[in-house]
Design a protein around this motif. Structure first.
Motif, PDB file in Angstrom:
ATOM      1  N   GLY A  37     -38.636 -13.054 -70.727  1.00 28.01           N
ATOM      2  CA  GLY A  37     -38.155 -14.374 -71.090  1.00 28.01           C
ATOM      3  C   GLY A  37     -36.654 -14.362 -71.281  1.00 28.01           C
ATOM      4  N   ARG A  43     -42.272 -12.695 -73.929  1.00 24.04           N
ATOM      5  CA  ARG A  43     -42.924 -13.931 -74.365  1.00 24.04           C
ATOM      6  C   ARG A  43     -44.365 -13.981 -73.877  1.00 24.04           C
ATOM      7  NH1 ARG A  43     -39.014 -17.110 -76.459  1.00 24.04           N
ATOM      8  NH2 ARG A  43     -40.273 -18.962 -76.608  1.00 24.04           N
ATOM      9  N   ASN A  44     -45.187 -14.694 -74.636  1.00 25.22           N
ATOM     10  CA  ASN A  44     -46.522 -15.085 -74.196  1.00 25.22           C
ATOM     11  C   ASN A  44     -46.421 -16.555 -73.809  1.00 25.22           C
ATOM     12  OD1 ASN A  44     -47.746 -12.571 -74.938  1.00 25.22           O
ATOM     13  ND2 ASN A  44     -47.711 -13.257 -77.062  1.00 25.22           N
ATOM     14  N   ARG A  45     -46.974 -16.918 -72.641  1.00 23.67           N
ATOM     15  CA  ARG A  45     -46.865 -18.301 -72.157  1.00 23.67           C
ATOM     16  C   ARG A  45     -48.222 -18.827 -71.721  1.00 23.67           C
ATOM     17  NH1 ARG A  45     -42.667 -15.876 -69.379  1.00 23.67           N
ATOM     18  NH2 ARG A  45     -40.611 -16.531 -70.053  1.00 23.67           N
ATOM     19  N   VAL A  47     -49.383 -21.895 -69.369  1.00 25.17           N
ATOM     20  CA  VAL A  47     -48.901 -22.884 -68.399  1.00 25.17           C
ATOM     21  C   VAL A  47     -50.085 -23.763 -68.012  1.00 25.17           C
ATOM     22  CG1 VAL A  47     -47.826 -23.243 -66.146  1.00 25.17           C
ATOM     23  CG2 VAL A  47     -47.212 -21.218 -67.519  1.00 25.17           C
ATOM     24  N   VAL A  61     -45.494 -26.085 -70.450  1.00 33.58           N
ATOM     25  CA  VAL A  61     -45.432 -24.647 -70.703  1.00 33.58           C
ATOM     26  C   VAL A  61     -45.186 -24.471 -72.198  1.00 33.58           C
ATOM     27  CG1 VAL A  61     -44.250 -22.479 -70.206  1.00 33.58           C
ATOM     28  CG2 VAL A  61     -44.464 -24.229 -68.409  1.00 33.58           C
ATOM     29  N   SER A  63     -44.819 -21.523 -75.184  1.00 35.00           N
ATOM     30  CA  SER A  63     -44.587 -20.081 -75.284  1.00 35.00           C
ATOM     31  C   SER A  63     -44.186 -19.668 -76.693  1.00 35.00           C
ATOM     32  CB  SER A  63     -43.499 -19.643 -74.300  1.00 35.00           C
ATOM     33  OG  SER A  63     -42.243 -20.155 -74.681  1.00 35.00           O
ATOM     34  N   CYS A 160     -50.393 -16.398 -80.143  1.00 36.68           N
ATOM     35  CA  CYS A 160     -49.254 -17.138 -80.699  1.00 36.68           C
ATOM     36  C   CYS A 160     -49.677 -17.959 -81.907  1.00 36.68           C
ATOM     37  CB  CYS A 160     -48.661 -18.060 -79.637  1.00 36.68           C
ATOM     38  SG  CYS A 160     -47.895 -17.195 -78.277  1.00 36.68           S
TER      39      CYS A 160
END
Length: 163
Positions: A37, A43-45, A47, A61, A63, A160
């Motif tokens: 990122g 990062r965890n995303r 989408v 998105v 994150s 997250c």
């Protein structure tokens, strides 16, 4: 109440439409775990993609930083190009089981963004539901059926979950 009916009633209440909405497009999801990122931060995303009325591709998105889950961000792309005011836009957010929320989001070229504690509070609530919809200027809309991608959403919430 079925999700398309919920979205229609939310849209009518918010004054977003005058005619019935078409059936909600299929929502698709992609989960990126521990990916590169900005600022060299992993990062965890999540989408989410869908189609807006008129056939535009829409995407949200969400994150969080792997090492700091309080660094949370959202980008919303209505597939409309760079049409946003420089100072950002007020976005009407419809959620199941709650009143509509108007949230100011910053503009970044082709998309709108939200970060920090506002993003954490709002999207924690949204991701706990079965659907979410967004509208700007009563012209640009995007809706996502979270029930269709429940496995992805559940895993992202595990990754997250700000403490």
């Amino acid at each position: 109440m079925r999700i398309p009916a919920l979205l229609l009633s939310s849209a009518v209440v918010a004054g977003l439409c005058c005619a019935a909405l078409p059936a909600q497009a299929r929502t698709e999801a992609m989960l990126q775990v521990n990916s590169d990122g900005r600022a060299n931060a992993k990062r965890n995303r999540l989408v989410l993609t869908s189609k807006a009325s008129g056939g535009r591709d829409v995407m949200v998105v969400i994150s969080c930083r792997v090492d700091d889950m309080s660094t949370y961000g959202v980008a919303l792309d209505f597939g409309a190009g760079a049409v946003w005011a420089v100072e950002g836009e007020d976005v009407t957010i419809s959620r199941d089981g709650g009143e509509d929320i108007v949230q100011h989001m910053d503009s970044r070229d082709d998309y709108l963004t939200l970060g920090g504690s506002k993003a954490i509070g709002l999207f924690r609530q949204l991701l706990a539901g079965k659907s979410m919809a967004f509208a700007v200027k009563r012209k640009f809309t995007a809706s996502f059926d979270l029930a269709q991608v429940e496995r992805h959403v559940s895993r992202f919430r595990q990754l997250c979950n700000p403490r």
